[in-house]
Scaffold this active site. Structure first.
Site, PDB file in Angstrom:
ATOM      1  N   ASP A  49       0.784  -1.237   0.000  1.00 10.80           N
ATOM      2  CA  ASP A  49       0.000   0.000   0.000  1.00 10.80           C
ATOM      3  C   ASP A  49       0.821   1.295   0.000  1.00 10.80           C
ATOM      4  O   ASP A  49       1.754   1.447   0.785  1.00 10.80           O
ATOM      5  CB  ASP A  49      -0.881   0.056   1.247  1.00 10.80           C
ATOM      6  CG  ASP A  49      -1.633  -1.220   1.504  1.00 10.80           C
ATOM      7  OD1 ASP A  49      -1.584  -2.139   0.675  1.00 10.80           O
ATOM      8  OD2 ASP A  49      -2.275  -1.312   2.572  1.00 10.80           O
ATOM      9  N   TRP A  73       4.953 -10.964   1.116  1.00  8.71           N
ATOM     10  CA  TRP A  73       4.472 -10.177   2.252  1.00  8.71           C
ATOM     11  C   TRP A  73       5.092 -10.701   3.545  1.00  8.71           C
ATOM     12  O   TRP A  73       5.190 -11.904   3.768  1.00  8.71           O
ATOM     13  CB  TRP A  73       2.949 -10.252   2.314  1.00  8.71           C
ATOM     14  CG  TRP A  73       2.328  -9.302   3.292  1.00  8.71           C
ATOM     15  CD1 TRP A  73       1.880  -8.044   3.033  1.00  8.71           C
ATOM     16  CD2 TRP A  73       2.077  -9.536   4.679  1.00  8.71           C
ATOM     17  NE1 TRP A  73       1.371  -7.469   4.176  1.00  8.71           N
ATOM     18  CE2 TRP A  73       1.477  -8.368   5.206  1.00  8.71           C
ATOM     19  CE3 TRP A  73       2.315 -10.608   5.538  1.00  8.71           C
ATOM     20  CZ2 TRP A  73       1.112  -8.243   6.544  1.00  8.71           C
ATOM     21  CZ3 TRP A  73       1.950 -10.491   6.873  1.00  8.71           C
ATOM     22  CH2 TRP A  73       1.341  -9.321   7.362  1.00  8.71           C
ATOM     23  N   PHE A 108       1.731  -0.949  10.074  1.00 10.57           N
ATOM     24  CA  PHE A 108       0.807  -1.068   8.946  1.00 10.57           C
ATOM     25  C   PHE A 108       0.478   0.310   8.364  1.00 10.57           C
ATOM     26  O   PHE A 108       1.009   1.326   8.777  1.00 10.57           O
ATOM     27  CB  PHE A 108      -0.459  -1.805   9.394  1.00 10.57           C
ATOM     28  CG  PHE A 108      -0.367  -3.312   9.307  1.00 10.57           C
ATOM     29  CD1 PHE A 108       0.854  -3.969   9.280  1.00 10.57           C
ATOM     30  CD2 PHE A 108      -1.509  -4.086   9.261  1.00 10.57           C
ATOM     31  CE1 PHE A 108       0.934  -5.353   9.198  1.00 10.57           C
ATOM     32  CE2 PHE A 108      -1.455  -5.470   9.180  1.00 10.57           C
ATOM     33  CZ  PHE A 108      -0.224  -6.114   9.151  1.00 10.57           C
ATOM     34  N   SER A 109      -0.466   0.335   7.428  1.00  8.02           N
ATOM     35  CA  SER A 109      -0.711   1.515   6.600  1.00  8.02           C
ATOM     36  C   SER A 109      -1.267   2.696   7.388  1.00  8.02           C
ATOM     37  O   SER A 109      -1.886   2.532   8.449  1.00  8.02           O
ATOM     38  CB  SER A 109      -1.676   1.160   5.462  1.00  8.02           C
ATOM     39  OG  SER A 109      -1.055   0.298   4.539  1.00  8.02           O
TER      40      SER A 109
END
Length: 507
Positions: A49, A73, A108-109
């Site tokens: 992302d 990932w 995370f994003s």
């Protein structure tokens, strides 16, 4: 209230140094056969992302989810590139690595905003596995905050929005903006009932956040999570976009593993979003997910997407890298959906342009245009009103063994098609985009990189973005017409080479 309990677990500078070393180790073995020259990617390692898009102190910053130790990932870090002009990009050091308990399994994003005192503030999701190993028992996810004076080095401030219910399995990807005097945050949630929603919090000071409520609830009970949500004004409208997990395919729509799109409507602070259009995909291609938008220095709304390699096999993960962004796009309203043209700055990369003028092909005729194109910026217009071929288009990445990706107008489908059936490497299959034939013509802009193709239909009313991994040898571009009762008419056609986006070549 900010929670700094158990900070830090690891020394951040040591973790960043390990990440840089991991990227360098993968880079030493990187193969460049499909590595992008025109698209943002990590120097090596896996990316997903887009994160933290912003304009700060005279430069555009694009961060991204990065696994620096492998090509699939894994534990998420934040990679980073920056640009002065949106055309040429500089590699920056890895920006964030897991360093305290709430994020020990991944940073995370998230998104970036500029505070009233001129600092860059990052909001992101701290991630842990409930069982300490994998997602079998769900996630523990909380929204965290970090601050930077230069966009390069970050001071983590810990958790600012803890997960309010232990039964929530997904709670992530904050997008923040300032609405009047109030800071507003939205993020994606999978409720205890496994329904996909977008929740909103507000804050007067960027630190203390108050729950407002769900601003959007997906109507489909099969959609269990809305990843990477974004919410922004455009003209007199508001747009909510999200990446829907669990959306079922229907006809030509939503054919990918997960699918990213948007709805347009109206919104007033403190109220739920009022949806006024149908859900529309951002991109009709095989490989598009998790877009994020930001505001340019001149007020334009920009969008960066991730070309997601969801479907196996993923050939480039054998090459020391995996994953890239789309070309950045300008977002504007076009009636009940959005137009997403390549940013105007991308035109600066064109060089050695060839103008082929108008071309007519007979039934099943083909014509070689370029013998070898690592990159290309193609503009063509097809005369639909007077053409009689069943298919008219370009074979791209055509190699001597017959491999190619076909981009064409299909008169039986009455759609634009990107067809990878002749590819040796990677996933095959085709994707299509609808078009309005009422004007009797079709405009296509096709951006070709070493391992990808992006097709912009009728000034980007629709876009198709897909990986295309050519076989060994020169990569030709061929104009083709298939079947039908008569000739194919191309009103205009030009092809330019592209210089690389990278400020300093890797090798």
């Amino acid at each position: 209230m900010m929670n700094v309990e158990n900070m830090p677990t690891y020394d951040q500078s040591e973790q960043l140094a390990k990440a840089e070393a991991g990227v360098d180790q993968l880079f030493a073995q990187r193969k460049d056969r499909w590595y992008p020259l025109e698209h943002i990617a990590s120097k090596a390692g896996w990316i997903n992302d887009p994160n933290g898009l912003c304009y700060f102190k005279g430069r555009y910053h694009a961060y991204f989810q990065l696994h620096p130790f492998g090509t699939q990932w894994g534990p998420m870090h934040w990679g980073h590139v920056s640009s002065e002009d949106l055309a040429t990009w500089r590699r920056e050091p890895v920006a964030m690595a897991p360093s305290f308990e709430a994020e020990k399994d991944g940073v995370f994003s998230g998104s970036a905003v500029i505070s009233d005192d001129g600092k860059m503030v990052i909001y992101y999701t701290g991630h842990r596995w409930r069982n300490g190993v994998n997602e079998d028992e769900g996630n523990l996810q909380e929204q965290c905050m970090a601050v930077s004076e230069d966009g390069i080095h970050f001071e983590k401030k810990g958790v600012v929005v803890p997960c309010p219910d232990d039964r929530i399995p997904h709670f992530r990807d904050p997008k923040v903006w300032k609405q009047g005097d109030t800071w507003t945050m939205v993020f994606g949630v999978c409720t205890p009932e496994h329904r996909g929603e977008i929740w909103m919090y507000t804050s007067p000071d960027m630190v203390n956040w108050t729950f407002v409520g769900p601003v959007y609830k997906h109507p489909d009970p099969k959609v269990f999570m809305l990843e990477c949500p974004d919410m922004f004004p455009l003209g007199d409208e508001w747009v909510i976009c999200y990446s829907a997990m669990g959306l079922s395919p229907e006809g030509f729509e939503a054919r990918n593993h997960n699918n990213a799109g948007y709805v347009i409507g109206s919104w007033e602070p403190g109220q739920p979003f009022k949806q006024e259009t149908e859900f529309h995909l951002w991109d009709d291609g095989h490989n598009f997910y998790a877009p994020q938008t930001c505001e340019a220095a001149d007020g334009r709304r920009l969008m960066f997407g991730w070309m997601s390699p969801f479907t196996q096999p993923i050939p480039m993960d054998e090459d020391g890298w995996c994953g890239q962004f789309t070309v950045p796009r300008e977002v504007t309203l076009a009636g009940d959906h959005l137009r997403t043209l390549p940013i105007r700055e991308f035109d600066q990369l064109d060089e050695d342009k060839q103008d082929f003028g108008a071309i007519e092909l007979g039934v099943n005729e083909s014509r070689d245009l370029v013998a070898d194109a690592q990159t290309a910026d193609i503009e063509m217009e097809i005369d639909l009103a007077h053409s009689q071929a069943e298919r008219i288009g370009l074979e791209i990445h055509r190699t001597s063994n017959g491999d190619h990706t076909l981009v064409c107008y299909d008169d039986q489908l009455e759609r634009v098609v990107l067809d990878r059936h002749a590819n040796t490497y990677g996933d095959r299959g085709y994707r299509t985009a609808p078009l309005d034939k009422s004007e009797g013509k079709l405009k296509l802009r096709i951006i070709v990189d070493r391992g990808s193709v992006e097709v912009y239909v009728n000034d980007a009313l629709e876009v198709i973005s897909s990986y295309s991994f050519p076989a060994e040898g020169p990569r030709a571009i061929r104009l083709v017409a298939e079947s039908g009762e008569g000739k194919a008419i191309v009103s205009s056609l030009s092809i330019a080479k592209l210089r690389t986006i990278w400020e300093t070549p890797d090798r």
